[in-house]
Design an enzyme around this catalytic site. Sequence first.
Site, PDB file in Angstrom:
ATOM      1  N   SER A 263       0.894  -1.139  -0.004  1.00  0.00           N
ATOM      2  CA  SER A 263       0.057  -0.054  -0.024  1.00  0.00           C
ATOM      3  C   SER A 263       0.913   0.997  -0.035  1.00  0.00           C
ATOM      4  O   SER A 263       1.986   1.024   0.370  1.00  0.00           O
ATOM      5  CB  SER A 263      -0.842  -0.002   1.257  1.00  0.00           C
ATOM      6  OG  SER A 263       0.013   0.400   2.264  1.00  0.00           O
ATOM      7  N   LYS A 264       0.044   2.499  -0.234  1.00  0.00           N
ATOM      8  CA  LYS A 264       0.860   3.678  -0.308  1.00  0.00           C
ATOM      9  C   LYS A 264       1.668   3.857   1.146  1.00  0.00           C
ATOM     10  O   LYS A 264       2.714   4.424   1.104  1.00  0.00           O
ATOM     11  CB  LYS A 264       0.006   4.937  -0.331  1.00  0.00           C
ATOM     12  CG  LYS A 264       0.152   6.094  -0.276  1.00  0.00           C
ATOM     13  CD  LYS A 264      -0.944   6.891  -0.735  1.00  0.00           C
ATOM     14  CE  LYS A 264      -0.616   8.625  -0.595  1.00  0.00           C
ATOM     15  NZ  LYS A 264      -0.742   9.159   0.473  1.00  0.00           N
TER      16      LYS A 264
END
Length: 509
Positions: A263-264
């Site tokens: 994920s980011k």
Amino acid sequence: MSQKVRVRFAPSPTGPLHIGGVRTALYNYLFAKHHGGDFLLRIEDTDQTRFVPGAEEYIQQSLSWCGITPDEGPQNPGNCGPYRQSERKDLYYQYAEQLINDGYAYYAFDTPEELENVREMAKKMKAPNWQYNQITRTGMKNSLTLTKEEVEARINNGDPYVIRLKAPRNEEIRLNDLIRGWVVVNSNNIDDKVLMKADKMPTYHLANIVDDHLMDITHVIRGEEWLPSAPTHVLLYQYLGWNQPDFAHLPLILKPDGNGKLSKRDGDRLGFPVFPLEWKDPKTHEVSSGYRESGYFADGFVNMLAFLGWNPGDDREIFSLEELISEFSLERVGKAGAKFDADKAKWYNQQYLRSRSNEELEELLRPYLEAEGIQSSKGFTSRVCGLMKERASFIPDMLNDRFYFEAPTSYDEKTVRKKWKEDTPEIVKNLRGKLEGISDFSEENIDVTFKKFLEDNGYGFGKVMPGFRLLVTGKGMGPSMSAIASILGKEEVLKRIDTGLAVIEQLAS
Ligand code: GLU
């Protein structure tokens, strides 16, 4: 494959493109090019509430940085345009109506509040996952439960409604995924997905199927997160009487420890980019780092990305885009998620840096030299790059050793303490004499002279080299001294020896 292969990358412009998205685009592109087919870019922007300004441009720039050029897309439309769903919105309603007329879809008039109430009630009754489906639809306000007259009256009255898919009861839905094999789902597990929203915009499901059909898409290659939607899509193809494309659902890119999707936040937390290009959030102004701005080469990045889920079946790891095209196949895409490895990304960059010519590296290094105010000729810098490229992962790393460009002003203390002996000045002075005598100051000649000097005097390497290196570079370690000395040139080397000797002797006294 008799039909021309046509694939599409269909991102929604809801933010920057995650590297997982870039990989999906890449695999689509490689697959299309391998089969001599077309790669389309389609922007799926029907959900205006999630629209983010700049996201589409970001997607286009990311693909272009990677060298993934769409054959058709918003910038270079082909015969199937427009390539932005928001510009095709009038096209979808007829298909929803066709489905209604054929008994595969229905109008639903339930207001958002009513739906919310039913959900709340279900929660209270310990059934939190309420769905609008084959069973529950019978208790709701739709064209299956209301009389024909009532439905007409509501529509004529302008009551808001959505159009829902009428999922069948207890049917087996089968699809042969090119990566996963047969996927079989019972239709009882499928809800009555909204196809057309109250604002007359299609949902993803309807628009996606209609466009894939109208754009002659032969293979749908997309992330695994879309697998649960695939049975609904299979039904839609069937109900609309269209040929279904082949499906391939790509494995996820996982966090470095393998626990869940990358994920980011992992990028921020672990210090590597998860986006191809830097992204400035237009609302929060938050900046997320990008591979391009962090100094990664696009070709190395693409090579690294291709290997997150695919491999050629042997131990080769370096592939140009052309080589990837010629070798790529979906059969060699694994089912299991691919763990992201930031060290491997760096390793790829290092390999691609090394593979560049010294002249190319010189050009890439020049802006950094200028920023530091370092004056250095082209030829000289290229030679430095030639020496430094073995030790650099990124272009600015080639500036780590300043001694190429500036004579040392200080001398590594530890080396002075440990290696600078009483007889060192005398030894280095003698070596200086030998070096001065070399007419062609090539790496080879320096090497030969140095070795002969050791031999003639019965010195070990460690007795001469540290002092020599210290005076010329200021350091205790580094690349081959013959190579360094040759690049610096005789005059500079002799000057550095003289200056260094004076400074260190003064220190010692
Ligand atoms: N618009 C979808 C996305 O954002 C496309 C999924 C698909 O390729 O069908 O990924």
